[in-house]
Motif scaffolding. Sequence first.
Motif, PDB file in Angstrom:
ATOM      1  N   ALA A  18       0.943  -1.214  -0.016  1.00 29.20           N
ATOM      2  CA  ALA A  18      -0.003  -0.149  -0.197  1.00 29.20           C
ATOM      3  C   ALA A  18       0.903   1.312   0.037  1.00 29.20           C
ATOM      4  N   ALA A  19       2.026   1.312   0.647  1.00 29.22           N
ATOM      5  CA  ALA A  19       2.898   2.443   0.745  1.00 29.22           C
ATOM      6  C   ALA A  19       3.486   2.701  -0.608  1.00 29.22           C
ATOM      7  N   GLN A  20       3.458   1.533  -1.489  1.00 34.29           N
ATOM      8  CA  GLN A  20       4.172   1.792  -2.704  1.00 34.29           C
ATOM      9  C   GLN A  20       3.291   2.729  -3.741  1.00 34.29           C
ATOM     10  N   LEU A  21       2.210   2.890  -3.481  1.00 36.87           N
ATOM     11  CA  LEU A  21       1.107   3.416  -4.368  1.00 36.87           C
ATOM     12  C   LEU A  21       1.249   4.989  -4.102  1.00 36.87           C
ATOM     13  N   ARG A  22       1.124   5.719  -5.405  1.00 32.53           N
ATOM     14  CA  ARG A  22       1.386   7.251  -5.274  1.00 32.53           C
ATOM     15  C   ARG A  22       0.137   7.746  -5.624  1.00 32.53           C
ATOM     16  N   GLN A  23      -0.058   8.806  -5.008  1.00 28.75           N
ATOM     17  CA  GLN A  23      -1.368   9.523  -5.217  1.00 28.75           C
ATOM     18  C   GLN A  23      -0.975  10.582  -6.517  1.00 28.75           C
ATOM     19  N   THR A  24      -2.022  10.621  -7.499  1.00 32.25           N
ATOM     20  CA  THR A  24      -1.436  11.631  -8.635  1.00 32.25           C
ATOM     21  C   THR A  24      -2.964  12.290  -8.864  1.00 32.25           C
ATOM     22  N   SER A  25      -2.709  13.654  -9.362  1.00 30.14           N
ATOM     23  CA  SER A  25      -3.895  14.149  -9.903  1.00 30.14           C
ATOM     24  C   SER A  25      -3.830  13.900 -11.485  1.00 30.14           C
ATOM     25  N   GLU A  26      -5.020  14.153 -12.000  1.00 30.22           N
ATOM     26  CA  GLU A  26      -5.418  13.510 -13.467  1.00 30.22           C
ATOM     27  C   GLU A  26      -5.796  14.852 -13.946  1.00 30.22           C
ATOM     28  N   LEU A  27      -5.479  14.886 -15.450  1.00 34.00           N
ATOM     29  CA  LEU A  27      -5.915  15.918 -16.319  1.00 34.00           C
ATOM     30  C   LEU A  27      -7.350  15.535 -16.523  1.00 34.00           C
ATOM     31  N   THR A  28      -8.285  16.360 -16.523  1.00 38.84           N
ATOM     32  CA  THR A  28      -9.685  16.220 -16.915  1.00 38.84           C
ATOM     33  C   THR A  28     -10.053  16.493 -18.420  1.00 38.84           C
ATOM     34  N   LEU A  29     -10.983  16.166 -18.890  1.00 40.28           N
ATOM     35  CA  LEU A  29     -11.481  16.584 -20.079  1.00 40.28           C
ATOM     36  C   LEU A  29     -11.699  17.990 -20.082  1.00 40.28           C
ATOM     37  N   GLN A  30     -12.568  18.524 -19.015  1.00 42.61           N
ATOM     38  CA  GLN A  30     -12.754  19.895 -18.806  1.00 42.61           C
ATOM     39  C   GLN A  30     -11.746  20.763 -18.681  1.00 42.61           C
ATOM     40  N   ARG A  34     -10.631  23.722 -21.319  1.00 44.36           N
ATOM     41  CA  ARG A  34     -10.142  25.124 -20.772  1.00 44.36           C
ATOM     42  C   ARG A  34      -8.910  25.669 -21.274  1.00 44.36           C
ATOM     43  N   LEU A  35      -8.084  24.539 -21.269  1.00 45.12           N
ATOM     44  CA  LEU A  35      -6.603  25.140 -21.565  1.00 45.12           C
ATOM     45  C   LEU A  35      -6.769  25.308 -23.288  1.00 45.12           C
ATOM     46  N   ALA A  36      -7.325  24.556 -23.944  1.00 44.18           N
ATOM     47  CA  ALA A  36      -7.306  24.744 -25.455  1.00 44.18           C
ATOM     48  C   ALA A  36      -8.148  26.020 -25.818  1.00 44.18           C
ATOM     49  N   GLY A  37      -9.309  26.410 -25.195  1.00 41.86           N
ATOM     50  CA  GLY A  37      -9.967  27.648 -25.309  1.00 41.86           C
ATOM     51  C   GLY A  37      -9.092  28.723 -24.975  1.00 41.86           C
ATOM     52  N   SER A  38      -8.411  28.545 -23.993  1.00 40.80           N
ATOM     53  CA  SER A  38      -7.714  29.695 -23.252  1.00 40.80           C
ATOM     54  C   SER A  38      -6.527  30.147 -24.412  1.00 40.80           C
ATOM     55  N   ALA A  39      -5.813  29.119 -25.006  1.00 40.74           N
ATOM     56  CA  ALA A  39      -4.829  29.301 -25.693  1.00 40.74           C
ATOM     57  C   ALA A  39      -5.147  29.767 -27.114  1.00 40.74           C
ATOM     58  N   ILE A  40      -6.472  29.421 -27.709  1.00 36.76           N
ATOM     59  CA  ILE A  40      -6.864  29.946 -28.711  1.00 36.76           C
ATOM     60  C   ILE A  40      -7.325  31.415 -28.540  1.00 36.76           C
ATOM     61  N   ASP A  41      -8.025  31.734 -27.592  1.00 38.12           N
ATOM     62  CA  ASP A  41      -8.421  32.977 -27.032  1.00 38.12           C
ATOM     63  C   ASP A  41      -7.163  34.066 -27.066  1.00 38.12           C
ATOM     64  N   ALA A  42      -6.190  33.532 -26.613  1.00 34.52           N
ATOM     65  CA  ALA A  42      -4.910  34.418 -26.133  1.00 34.52           C
ATOM     66  C   ALA A  42      -4.311  34.876 -27.516  1.00 34.52           C
ATOM     67  N   CYS A  43      -4.291  33.627 -28.434  1.00 32.32           N
ATOM     68  CA  CYS A  43      -3.523  33.937 -29.661  1.00 32.32           C
ATOM     69  C   CYS A  43      -4.662  34.884 -30.574  1.00 32.32           C
ATOM     70  N   ARG A  57      -0.751  12.537 -19.018  1.00 35.97           N
ATOM     71  CA  ARG A  57       0.574  12.141 -18.532  1.00 35.97           C
ATOM     72  C   ARG A  57       1.170  10.795 -19.370  1.00 35.97           C
ATOM     73  N   GLY A  58       0.165  10.292 -19.943  1.00 39.72           N
ATOM     74  CA  GLY A  58       0.531   8.991 -20.577  1.00 39.72           C
ATOM     75  C   GLY A  58       0.768   9.481 -22.239  1.00 39.72           C
ATOM     76  N   GLY A  59       0.742  10.419 -22.505  1.00 37.30           N
ATOM     77  CA  GLY A  59       0.736  11.236 -23.857  1.00 37.30           C
ATOM     78  C   GLY A  59      -0.425  10.876 -24.733  1.00 37.30           C
ATOM     79  N   ASN A  60      -1.437  10.743 -24.324  1.00 41.80           N
ATOM     80  CA  ASN A  60      -2.701  10.603 -24.957  1.00 41.80           C
ATOM     81  C   ASN A  60      -3.428  11.735 -25.306  1.00 41.80           C
ATOM     82  N   LEU A  61      -3.711  11.862 -26.560  1.00 46.83           N
ATOM     83  CA  LEU A  61      -4.348  13.072 -26.859  1.00 46.83           C
ATOM     84  C   LEU A  61      -5.905  13.129 -26.240  1.00 46.83           C
ATOM     85  N   VAL A  62      -5.936  14.190 -25.493  1.00 40.28           N
ATOM     86  CA  VAL A  62      -7.365  14.478 -24.637  1.00 40.28           C
ATOM     87  C   VAL A  62      -8.200  15.724 -25.306  1.00 40.28           C
TER      88      VAL A  62
END
Length: 163
Positions: A18-30, A34-43, A57-62
Amino acid sequence: MYKTTTLLLAALTALPAAAQLRQTSELTLQAANRLAGSAIDACARQGRSIVVSIVDRGGNLVALQRADGVGPHNTEASRRKAYTALSTRTATLELARGAQANPDARNLANLPELLLLGGGVPLLAGGQPVGAIGVAGGGGAVNDHACALAAIAAVPELDQAKP
């Protein structure tokens, strides 16, 4: 007594697993959208049209968003910039400049998936990688990088990237 000892040993051997498992944050679709829309708006505020890719984190397109009128080659370029930033945990603008300055690093440009061109930035949460953003089509590596940074600044849950 034998039953108590067996239970105690079983409990103790389970602790290290149990001690070997790491708690990680996940990037959500939402968050990715929001990141994609913000980049488009900024440009767009600078009169630039871009394509933006967000990978987890696995290199999968979200998420992938493309503004009107952007050349088709920029779609793959944005994905590869995001993948490169994730894989190397380095902004691609910094990576490209480092490869130009260091002959030992120039071979990175020969790896099929990597793209040493500014516009890719790792996404971190609590210092841990959760994905990356890649921007292409904004009129140059410095512009693409700036739009990626503006997008990250719009998502407070992410660690803010250095300019």
